[in-house]
Write an enzyme that holds these catalytic residues in place. Structure first.
Site, mmCIF file in Angstrom:
data_model
loop_
_atom_site.group_PDB
_atom_site.id
_atom_site.type_symbol
_atom_site.label_atom_id
_atom_site.label_comp_id
_atom_site.label_asym_id
_atom_site.label_seq_id
_atom_site.Cartn_x
_atom_site.Cartn_y
_atom_site.Cartn_z
ATOM 1 N N ASP A 268 0.834 -1.206 0.000
ATOM 2 C CA ASP A 268 0.000 0.000 0.000
ATOM 3 C C ASP A 268 0.876 1.267 0.000
ATOM 4 O O ASP A 268 1.987 1.250 0.529
ATOM 5 C CB ASP A 268 -0.868 -0.031 1.273
ATOM 6 C CG ASP A 268 -2.119 0.809 1.134
ATOM 7 O OD1 ASP A 268 -2.248 1.522 0.129
ATOM 8 O OD2 ASP A 268 -2.970 0.735 2.044
ATOM 9 N N LYS B 6 -1.342 -8.851 -4.039
ATOM 10 C CA LYS B 6 -1.946 -9.098 -2.722
ATOM 11 C C LYS B 6 -3.222 -8.275 -2.679
ATOM 12 O O LYS B 6 -3.190 -7.077 -2.979
ATOM 13 C CB LYS B 6 -0.969 -8.630 -1.655
ATOM 14 C CG LYS B 6 -1.541 -8.392 -0.269
ATOM 15 C CD LYS B 6 -0.396 -7.991 0.651
ATOM 16 C CE LYS B 6 -0.861 -7.504 2.000
ATOM 17 N NZ LYS B 6 0.304 -7.129 2.835
ATOM 18 N N ASP C 106 -6.237 -6.964 -0.430
ATOM 19 C CA ASP C 106 -6.685 -6.681 0.929
ATOM 20 C C ASP C 106 -8.211 -6.645 0.992
ATOM 21 O O ASP C 106 -8.891 -6.726 -0.037
ATOM 22 C CB ASP C 106 -6.093 -5.316 1.331
ATOM 23 C CG ASP C 106 -5.485 -5.357 2.717
ATOM 24 O OD1 ASP C 106 -5.909 -6.195 3.520
ATOM 25 O OD2 ASP C 106 -4.588 -4.538 2.982
ATOM 26 N N TRP D 191 -7.169 -11.637 6.624
ATOM 27 C CA TRP D 191 -6.710 -11.676 8.036
ATOM 28 C C TRP D 191 -7.313 -12.811 8.864
ATOM 29 O O TRP D 191 -7.360 -12.735 10.091
ATOM 30 C CB TRP D 191 -6.958 -10.333 8.752
ATOM 31 C CG TRP D 191 -6.901 -9.166 7.840
ATOM 32 C CD1 TRP D 191 -5.797 -8.682 7.217
ATOM 33 C CD2 TRP D 191 -7.997 -8.360 7.405
ATOM 34 N NE1 TRP D 191 -6.130 -7.627 6.430
ATOM 35 C CE2 TRP D 191 -7.467 -7.400 6.522
ATOM 36 C CE3 TRP D 191 -9.366 -8.358 7.688
ATOM 37 C CZ2 TRP D 191 -8.281 -6.438 5.909
ATOM 38 C CZ3 TRP D 191 -10.161 -7.400 7.072
ATOM 39 C CH2 TRP D 191 -9.622 -6.459 6.204
ATOM 40 N N ARG E 228 -3.905 -15.085 3.786
ATOM 41 C CA ARG E 228 -3.543 -14.746 5.159
ATOM 42 C C ARG E 228 -4.462 -15.478 6.121
ATOM 43 O O ARG E 228 -5.639 -15.693 5.833
ATOM 44 C CB ARG E 228 -3.646 -13.235 5.337
ATOM 45 C CG ARG E 228 -2.453 -12.483 4.726
ATOM 46 C CD ARG E 228 -1.329 -12.376 5.732
ATOM 47 N NE ARG E 228 -1.802 -11.638 6.875
ATOM 48 C CZ ARG E 228 -1.869 -10.302 6.906
ATOM 49 N NH1 ARG E 228 -1.422 -9.582 5.898
ATOM 50 N NH2 ARG E 228 -2.348 -9.695 7.975
ATOM 51 N N ASP F 39 -2.613 -8.512 11.189
ATOM 52 C CA ASP F 39 -1.251 -8.103 10.797
ATOM 53 C C ASP F 39 -0.202 -8.453 11.854
ATOM 54 O O ASP F 39 -0.408 -8.266 13.055
ATOM 55 C CB ASP F 39 -1.202 -6.584 10.573
ATOM 56 C CG ASP F 39 -1.917 -6.190 9.296
ATOM 57 O OD1 ASP F 39 -2.554 -7.058 8.665
ATOM 58 O OD2 ASP F 39 -1.833 -5.004 8.925
HETATM 59 C C1 GLA Z 1 -3.631 -4.497 5.792
HETATM 60 C C2 GLA Z 1 -2.774 -5.709 5.450
HETATM 61 C C3 GLA Z 1 -1.305 -5.349 5.626
HETATM 62 C C4 GLA Z 1 -0.948 -4.174 4.719
HETATM 63 C C5 GLA Z 1 -1.879 -3.009 4.991
HETATM 64 C C6 GLA Z 1 -1.760 -1.908 3.959
HETATM 65 O O1 GLA Z 1 -3.536 -4.157 7.133
HETATM 66 O O2 GLA Z 1 -3.124 -6.799 6.265
HETATM 67 O O3 GLA Z 1 -0.476 -6.460 5.357
HETATM 68 O O4 GLA Z 1 -1.016 -4.572 3.369
HETATM 69 O O5 GLA Z 1 -3.250 -3.412 4.963
HETATM 70 O O6 GLA Z 1 -2.607 -0.830 4.244
#
Ligand code: GLA
Length: 536
Positions: free
Chosen positions: A77, A161, A163, A201, A216, A220
């Site tokens: 990001d 990736k 999100d 997540w 994932r 995080d």
């Molecule tokens: C989420 C993802 C992170 C990262 C941020 C970027 O929190 O889980 O790994 O990519 O967004 O904003």
């Protein structure tokens, strides 16, 4: 006659020599191993720019990481610069004034691959958590094919990736449907294979394997022991979902960012043996020497990139200690990789019977973190581990046992499992009374909500006695299926105060792999602890 015999023998010898390299070589598969590389998020968050990314690509080559197998340089990001009237995405005017094609080209010119980031909704996570105004309205929502064309065809990226901040928190989209739309759009515009990571997540559901290379499984990561331990805990019982080139993503590495040396060993060692993507998250130009050495440990990397593509599972758990194991190089061979893991804050004694690891006889031991061969063992793998530490071994035994004898519920593949926090969804849950300390609960109720073990091995096939151990409860039913042949169990214990109960039935296994399924299509099944198999 004699001549024929000798000619026959000679031919046999030629034939054997021709076949030998094939027979001893590791099994080869057509799928990709977990991605290895670097990603910008952990150190820089949204504060990235062209020069910074290029210097990290340089450092990946110069610090020997490319030679060690790291390939991807991933822009996370922070690169967004809004859309114009035609919906075309622009890069940030100060951070990436020359766009991202020059960045991807530069990465490629260093013999590396390039990764990019987006969100399944309209807004990025950076717009929410880092107050990035450039992250508004730049996600894939409504622009799937347009952005995919830009990222992969025009700019030339190889990995994405995706999100879920905008998609989940703001638009409340349904995960499976949303990621399916995106995968279709990517495939429709880009003829090359693009590696796709789902960033939701939490383990999103078994559908993810059909769409993504990795997903994932946790929130995080942060550079703290609590975070590493939390993520390992999330992944301990997910090995059934990895395989065939699809992996549980334990998140980017925090090696080189202040963890203690033994905690870095846990972090890297377990990410390797659990076949997580390995995306370094520190500044490669200043990575401390000890961390760099760990990141380049080729014996650990070999476990991660192993051609079987398996994730280690918990074969033994006593007190605070866990032993995880997986086959390497050859399925059901005499060589296995083992991790002894002590997540606790005190010393932990391990005494793991080799039979739990399906091995027997004199067993060679190689310590892969210390990179030294230890004294060989028999019967038991014993060790005392300090707090927050791990040992990773490659064991080579005289004999591979037919099976573990006991198949834990926590190893089962559950087609309806996800970790999205929905109430009464089938799940692996701790239960102190169960072997391995875990049960599967909320099984049954629909025909699809079963538990399956697809690699129940029998050397010769034949008659076995199967004992299913379960937690008694009222109005429960259970069907045992072996290779599709169903046996409904008529008498199950209903008294919940009776502790773990068991029921024994005769089953017939074929030689080789068998599939065992436990199900209850129309009402709950009892919670399952494990089943055992004994040859009759
Ligand atoms: C989420 C993802 C992170 C990262 C941020 C970027 O929190 O889980 O790994 O990519 O967004 O904003």
């Amino acid at each position: 006659m004699n001549n024929l015999f000798f000619r026959g023998r000679k031919n046999l010898r030629v034939f054997l020599f021709a076949c030998l390299p094939l027979a001893v070589a590791a099994e080869k598969n057509s799928f990709d191993p977990p991605v290895m590389g670097w990603s910008s998020w952990n150190t820089y968050r949204i504060n990235i720019n062209e020069e910074l990314i290029k210097r990290q690509a340089d450092a990946m080559v110069e610090r020997g990481l490319k030679a060690a197998g790291y390939r991807y340089v991933n822009v996370d990001d922070g690169f967004f610069g809004g859309r114009d009237g035609s919906g075309r995405l622009h890069t940030h005017p100060e951070r990436f004034p020359n766009g991202l094609k020059v960045v991807a080209d530069y990465i490629h010119s260093r013999g590396l691959k390039a990764g990019i980031y987006s969100d399944a909704g309209s807004n990025t996570c950076g717009s929410i958590w880092d107050g990035d105004p450039n992250g508004i309205d730049v996600g894939l929502y409504g622009h799937e094919a347009q952005d995919a064309d830009l990222f992969f065809n025009e700019w030339g990226f190889d990995f994405i990736k995706i999100d879920y901040c905008g998609a989940g928190q703001e638009l409340a989209l349904e995960e499976r449907k949303r990621y399916t739309e995106i995968r279709r759009a990517v495939d429709s515009v880009c003829p090359r294979k693009i590696a796709l990571n789902i960033c939701r997540w939490a383990f999103p559901g078994t559908w993810a394997k059909g769409l993504a290379d990795s997903w994932r499984i946790s929130r995080d990561i942060t550079p703290s022991w609590e975070s590493v331990k939390h993520i390992v805990g999330k992944n301990l019982y997910l090995s059934a979902y990895a395989g065939g080139g699809h992996y549980n993503d334990m998140d980017m590495l925090e090696i080189g960012r202040g963890l203690k040396p033994e905690e870095e060993e846990v972090h890297f060692g377990l990410w390797c043996i659990m076949s997580s993507p390995l995306l370094i998250g520190c500044d490669l130009t200043t990575v401390p020497e000890a961390s760099l050495t760990l990141l380049k440990n080729e014996e650990l990397i070999a476990l991660n990139q192993d051609p079987l593509g398996l994730q280690a599972y918990v074969a033994w758990h006593e007190g605070e200690g866990y032993a995880l194991v997986k086959d390497i190089e050859r399925k059901r061979g005499k060589m296995r990789a083992v991790a002894l893991y002590n997540p606790s804050d005190t010393l932990c004694r391990f005494s793991v019977p080799l039979s739990c690891l399906e091995l027997e006889g004199r067993t060679g031991v190689r310590d892969l973190i210390r990179r030294r061969t230890e004294k060989s063992i028999r019967d038991t793998l014993s060790c005392v581990l300090p707090p927050h530490s791990v040992r990773i071994f490659r064991l080579e035994a005289e004999k591979r046992l037919e099976g573990p004898g006991r198949y834990e519920a926590e190893w089962a593949y559950l087609p309806c499992f996800n970790d999205l926090g929905k109430p009464k969804n089938v799940a692996y849950a701790p239960d102190g009374r169960a072997s391995g300390g875990m049960i599967v609960r909320y099984l049954g109720g629909t025909p699809e909500n079963y538990a399956e073990w697809s690699e129940v091995y029998s050397e010769t096939g034949g008659d076995y006695e199967m004992t299913v151990r379960y937690v008694p409860g009222k109005y429960r039913k259970l069907i045992v299926e072996v290779n599709g042949e169903a046996t409904p169990l008529r008498t199950l214990e209903t008294d919940a105060s009776a502790g773990i109960a068991s029921v024994t039935l005769p089953v017939r296994l074929k030689a080789g792999y068998n599939t065992v399924r436990l199900s209850s299509p129309y009402c709950w099944a009892p919670d399952i602890d494990c089943f055992t198999l004994e040859k009759r």
